[in-house]
Design an enzyme around this catalytic site. Structure first.
Site, PDB file in Angstrom:
ATOM      1  N   HIS A 212       2.451  -5.429   3.167  1.00 59.88           N
ATOM      2  CA  HIS A 212       1.747  -6.614   3.667  1.00 59.88           C
ATOM      3  C   HIS A 212       2.353  -7.852   3.000  1.00 59.88           C
ATOM      4  O   HIS A 212       1.942  -8.215   1.885  1.00 59.88           O
ATOM      5  CB  HIS A 212       0.265  -6.574   3.303  1.00 59.88           C
TER       6      HIS A 212
ATOM      7  N   GLU B  76      -2.878   4.945   1.177  1.00 54.50           N
ATOM      8  CA  GLU B  76      -4.266   4.796   1.599  1.00 54.50           C
ATOM      9  C   GLU B  76      -4.580   6.063   2.368  1.00 54.50           C
ATOM     10  O   GLU B  76      -3.967   6.345   3.405  1.00 54.50           O
ATOM     11  CB  GLU B  76      -4.451   3.558   2.461  1.00 54.50           C
TER      12      GLU B  76
ATOM     13  N   ASP C  92       0.845  -1.187   0.000  1.00 55.03           N
ATOM     14  CA  ASP C  92       0.000   0.000   0.000  1.00 55.03           C
ATOM     15  C   ASP C  92       0.886   1.245   0.000  1.00 55.03           C
ATOM     16  O   ASP C  92       1.365   1.679   1.046  1.00 55.03           O
ATOM     17  CB  ASP C  92      -0.924   0.004   1.220  1.00 55.03           C
TER      18      ASP C  92
END
Length: 455
Positions: free
Chosen positions: A243, A232, A229
């Site tokens: 992740h 976000e 990511d």
């Protein structure tokens, strides 16, 4: 009904994956980006974006009967996963009118609600317009401009990477005539089970319609892969988060063994659903990002992310994910963490270990390979740009107090200034349907090639 069953049986004998419709031509909105070389010389790439298959009209292959309406499947067209994939087609999209997706030159704008449609997820296509653009992020930097001024609490204008197949899984699953051109093959670290198709088959078996989301449900399978990511965010809070997963490739999982947001046991799967996030507010720096703050979200900004390897090569071990900002021609270093025992302004293995300890979180990040494991996946990633709301936790994990029953003074609980539940979907969908996020000026290249770092 008997004739319909015979038709499905005949189709099933020849094909076993989702099909492409012919009622509306699939024309991808064009979008340019720049690939840069050492020294900062950049070349414009003529590309496009495609909307994810989950948003498309799905109808009978030989007609126009809906295979999926609202959040339920047609029991005759979709009695099981294989028959449904064989007898149903993904249709071409009207991007602007149906989904509120518009592109002009190097800028992509995503509108939150357009008619009956809520949110969207788009992928950057390669120049061939048939496959996803693949990025090797190691020892590189990725830069883009973003305008989040129209994104209130509860919304997420996201730009991120996942290790999807470049062709959407088309070559792996015999009979898949849709592929990347129709936005197939999605996966992420939550091992999402709300996908209508996974590995070339429908996800109808075990499907449970959502009680709160009129368009969604949860099926018996999930689709897992590492997720990076980059961004976000809304106008209140932002985070970037790696992740890792046990496998660097997309894999299908079964039921609650998937883990993540969509399963009863969050940590049951092969991926890290939490990640190791850097949110300035969560790290105790409450005046860095937001309206009128150091990074003023009332105006567009440039976001730079560097993926630094230990040996300075494209194949070395990932050692740091570093962030810079540019606004009003001024380069700004990322916020420093003000949490006791957690120092620094970038994501490193040391930062992640210290953060998990300080926040009292289980170190699921380390259990699934940590930063080095994330680095292994970064060699083949697909770029995604999306806008969405959160039926699970109202985006409180990003911009409010989370968990909502926790003491906000405890380190790691406060993520932003939004009041709890102000971002509930029924509220933001009604009041903020016109909300938009605009991503533009995407640049990618060796570290130091896409922007001028401070001396």
């Amino acid at each position: 009904m008997h004739q319909r069953s015979l038709l499905i049986a005949a189709l099933l004998a020849g094909v076993r994956a989702q099909q492409a419709g012919t009622m509306e031509e699939e024309v991808h909105p064009p979008l340019t980006w720049q690939e840069c070389a050492e020294g900062g010389e950049c070349t414009e790439k003529s590309a496009s974006v495609v909307i994810d298959a989950n948003w498309r009209w799905l109808h009978s292959l030989e007609g126009s009967d809906n295979c999926y309406t609202g959040n339920t499947w047609d029991e005759e067209l979709c009695p099981d996963n294989k028959a449904c994939a064989a007898g149903c087609a993904l249709e071409g999209a009207d991007y602007a009118e149906t989904y509120g997706i518009t592109a002009e030159a190097d800028a992509l704008t995503l509108q939150f609600v357009k008619g009956e449609n809520v949110g969207s997820r788009t992928y950057l296509m390669a120049e061939d317009d048939e496959s996803y653009q693949i990025f090797n992020l190691k020892n590189k930097e990725f830069t883009f401009d973003v305008d989040v001024s129209k994104l209130p609490c509860g919304l997420n204008g996201a730009l991120y990477f996942v290790s999807m197949d470049a062709d959407g899984g088309q070559s792996k699953y015999e009979g898949n005539k849709a592929g990347a051109k129709y936005g197939t093959g999605y996966c992420d670290s939550q091992c999402p089970r709300d996908l209508k198709f996974i590995n070339g088959e429908a996800n109808v078996e075990g499907w449970e319609p959502s009680e709160s989301d009129k368009n969604a449900g949860v099926g018996g399978h999930g689709s897992c892969c590492p997720e990076m990511d980059i961004w976000e965010a809304n106008s209140i809070s932002s985070a970037y988060t790696p992740h890792p997963c046990d496998s660097v490739e997309q894999t299908m999982c079964e039921g609650d063994k998937c883990g993540g947001t969509y399963s009863e046991t969050r940590y049951a799967g092969t991926c890290d659903p939490d990640g190791c996030d850097f949110n300035a507010f969560r790290q105790g720096n409450e005046s860095f990002y937001g309206p009128g703050n150091t990074i003023d979200t009332k105006s567009p900004m440039t976001v730079v992310t560097q993926f630094i390897t230990a040996d300075g090569t494209d194949t070395g071990k990932l050692s740091e994910i570093k962030r810079f900002w540019v606004q009003n021609d001024k380069v700004v270093a990322n916020a420093e963490s003000n949490v006791e025992g957690v120092k620094g302004n970038s994501i490193t293995s040391e930062f992640c270990t210290a953060q998990k300890t300080a926040f009292g979180d289980d170190d699921i990040f380390a259990q699934h390979g940590g930063l080095e494991g994330m680095g292994d996946a970064l060699e083949s990633m697909v770029l995604i740009m999306s806008i969405w709301d959160d039926h699970n936790s109202s985006m409180m994990w990003l911009d409010s107090t989370y968990p909502e029953d926790a003491d906000a003074s405890k380190p790691g609980v406060a993520r932003g200034t939004c009041e709890p539940h102000v971002g509930d979907p029924e509220k933001v969908e009604g009041a903020s349907g016109d909300a938009t996020v605009t991503f533009s000026k995407i640049k990618f290249g060796p570290i130091g090639s896409t922007f001028k770092a401070p001396a």
